[in-house]
Design an enzyme around this catalytic site. Structure first.
Site, mmCIF file in Angstrom:
data_model
loop_
_atom_site.group_PDB
_atom_site.id
_atom_site.type_symbol
_atom_site.label_atom_id
_atom_site.label_comp_id
_atom_site.label_asym_id
_atom_site.label_seq_id
_atom_site.Cartn_x
_atom_site.Cartn_y
_atom_site.Cartn_z
ATOM 1 N N ASN A 9 1.204 -1.183 0.220
ATOM 2 C CA ASN A 9 0.253 -0.145 0.307
ATOM 3 C C ASN A 9 0.804 1.274 -0.229
ATOM 4 O O ASN A 9 1.310 1.554 1.290
ATOM 5 C CB ASN A 9 -1.097 0.187 1.550
ATOM 6 C CG ASN A 9 -2.165 1.485 1.507
ATOM 7 O OD1 ASN A 9 -2.361 2.059 0.472
ATOM 8 N ND2 ASN A 9 -2.251 1.421 2.486
ATOM 9 N N LYS A 11 0.031 4.209 -0.498
ATOM 10 C CA LYS A 11 0.268 5.807 0.358
ATOM 11 C C LYS A 11 -0.050 6.914 -0.759
ATOM 12 O O LYS A 11 -0.154 6.352 -2.093
ATOM 13 C CB LYS A 11 0.430 6.130 1.427
ATOM 14 C CG LYS A 11 -0.522 4.264 2.312
ATOM 15 C CD LYS A 11 0.223 4.513 4.265
ATOM 16 C CE LYS A 11 -0.233 3.395 4.544
ATOM 17 N NZ LYS A 11 -0.104 3.185 6.094
ATOM 18 N N HIS A 93 -9.940 1.375 4.408
ATOM 19 C CA HIS A 93 -8.506 1.208 5.536
ATOM 20 C C HIS A 93 -8.702 2.624 6.117
ATOM 21 O O HIS A 93 -9.384 2.922 6.423
ATOM 22 C CB HIS A 93 -7.394 2.446 3.953
ATOM 23 C CG HIS A 93 -5.988 1.800 4.971
ATOM 24 N ND1 HIS A 93 -5.496 3.146 5.917
ATOM 25 C CD2 HIS A 93 -4.941 1.056 4.658
ATOM 26 C CE1 HIS A 93 -4.370 2.761 6.347
ATOM 27 N NE2 HIS A 93 -4.038 1.696 5.902
ATOM 28 N N GLU A 95 -6.997 5.273 7.341
ATOM 29 C CA GLU A 95 -7.107 5.977 7.041
ATOM 30 C C GLU A 95 -8.713 6.427 6.868
ATOM 31 O O GLU A 95 -8.724 7.620 6.427
ATOM 32 C CB GLU A 95 -5.284 6.212 6.346
ATOM 33 C CG GLU A 95 -4.250 6.286 7.692
ATOM 34 C CD GLU A 95 -2.684 5.413 6.380
ATOM 35 O OE1 GLU A 95 -3.103 5.476 5.131
ATOM 36 O OE2 GLU A 95 -1.646 4.936 7.181
ATOM 37 N N GLU A 165 -5.951 -5.009 10.921
ATOM 38 C CA GLU A 165 -5.359 -4.025 10.993
ATOM 39 C C GLU A 165 -5.289 -3.193 11.985
ATOM 40 O O GLU A 165 -5.586 -2.096 11.654
ATOM 41 C CB GLU A 165 -5.411 -3.029 9.235
ATOM 42 C CG GLU A 165 -4.695 -3.654 8.331
ATOM 43 C CD GLU A 165 -3.511 -2.249 7.004
ATOM 44 O OE1 GLU A 165 -3.019 -2.526 6.672
ATOM 45 O OE2 GLU A 165 -4.542 -1.422 6.702
ATOM 46 N N GLY A 171 1.606 2.816 10.699
ATOM 47 C CA GLY A 171 3.379 3.396 10.951
ATOM 48 C C GLY A 171 3.356 3.214 12.240
ATOM 49 O O GLY A 171 4.363 4.766 12.121
ATOM 50 N N SER A 210 3.034 -2.158 10.543
ATOM 51 C CA SER A 210 4.294 -1.623 10.752
ATOM 52 C C SER A 210 5.141 -3.760 10.163
ATOM 53 O O SER A 210 5.913 -4.276 10.775
ATOM 54 C CB SER A 210 4.713 -2.285 12.177
ATOM 55 O OG SER A 210 4.714 -0.997 11.881
HETATM 56 P P1 PGA Z 1 2.617 0.266 8.063
HETATM 57 O O1 PGA Z 1 1.030 0.665 7.098
HETATM 58 O O2 PGA Z 1 3.497 -1.194 6.890
HETATM 59 O O3 PGA Z 1 3.495 1.449 7.384
HETATM 60 O O4 PGA Z 1 2.063 0.372 8.916
HETATM 61 C C1 PGA Z 1 0.421 -0.254 6.995
HETATM 62 C C2 PGA Z 1 -0.739 -0.060 5.905
HETATM 63 O O5 PGA Z 1 -1.744 0.896 6.493
HETATM 64 O O6 PGA Z 1 -1.513 -0.756 4.797
#
Ligand code: PGA
Length: 250
Positions: A9, A11, A93, A95, A165, A171, A210
């Protein structure tokens, strides 16, 4: 058997040229993975990435709106994505839920639309740190699934992918333990079985939060985890290759 997935992803990262260079690099390394490789990229580069992609790689969109067309400034529809060869979409997601205030009703509409268009939705669920601390993580995820899947028939969800998630692990560098991730993914599968019967055995359930080359092996080793959805560590091609080939030995 469920074919595992390694999904990037990206982003809001990378220019068109950087996205294409990533694919070139991957091709040059002749990566041979037992997993299905997916890259969820920003809209502006999807068309070019689809053209530059190898047939066995999947290029997906990070977002779309559930109407076909009309006065929805700034939005992109599922038929528009399909027209350029994009078959996979991320939905729900955290976000999108938090920063862009996408409601559970909207996520349900998006899921219905993606399935109606025969696209493959990667539907994300996950609890906040507070919910986990309060022991409300299972009920939160159950409720997110119930709300998104209401009224959808079992036959329709065969290709759907679910990504667990936990928000506190995205993140942050803080990964759920493999035990916690497996426990939740097993819970998700059991709940899907309650809702849809034996089809739940075929569903691929990913963990995200992560994930990196040093911890992916343990995560992929869990019986109910069928791959990972990776943000930060998917941006460097070498890291993505390490993830796609099962991780580094640590
Ligand atoms: P990350 O993000 O691996 O940077 O923790 C995962 C995601 O948001 O899909």
């Amino acid at each position: 058997m469920r074919t595992p997935i390694m999904a990037a992803n990206w982003k809001m990262n990378k220019t068109n040229a950087e996205g294409l260079a990533f694919l070139d690099y991957l091709r040059g390394k002749q990566v041979s993975s037992k997993m299905e490789l997916m890259i969820f990229a920003p809209h502006v580069m999807l068309s070019d990435l689809v053209r530059a992609s190898e047939p066995e790689w999947t290029i997906g969109a990070q977002n779309f709106y559930y109407e076909d067309k009309g006065a929805y400034t700034g939005e992109v529809s599922a038929p528009m994505l399909k027209a350029i060869g994009v078959s996979h979409v991320l939905i729900g997601h955290s976000e999108r839920r938090m920063i862009f205030k996408e409601s559970e009703e909207m996520l349900h509409e998006k899921l219905v639309k993606a399935l109606k268009e025969e696209m493959v939705p990667v539907f994300c669920v996950g609890e906040s740190l507070e919910e986990r601390k309060n022991g409300a993580h299972f009920s939160k995820v159950t409720q997110q699934l119930n709300s998104a899947l209401e009224g959808i028939e079992a036959e329709k969800i065969r290709k759907m992918v679910i990504a667990y998630e936990p928000i506190w692990a995205i993140g942050t560098g803080e990964t759920a333990t493999a035990g916690d991730a497996e426990e939740m993914c097993a819970h998700i599968r059991k709940h899907m079985e309650r809702l849809f019967g034996s089809i739940a055995e075929e569903l691929r359930i990913l963990y995200g939060g992560s994930v990196k080359p040093s911890n992916v092996k343990e995560i992929l080793g869990c019986p109910n985890i069928d791959g990972a959805l990776v943000g930060g560590a998917s941006l460097q091609a070498d890291d993505f290759i390490a993830l796609a080939t099962g991780g580094n030995d640590v």
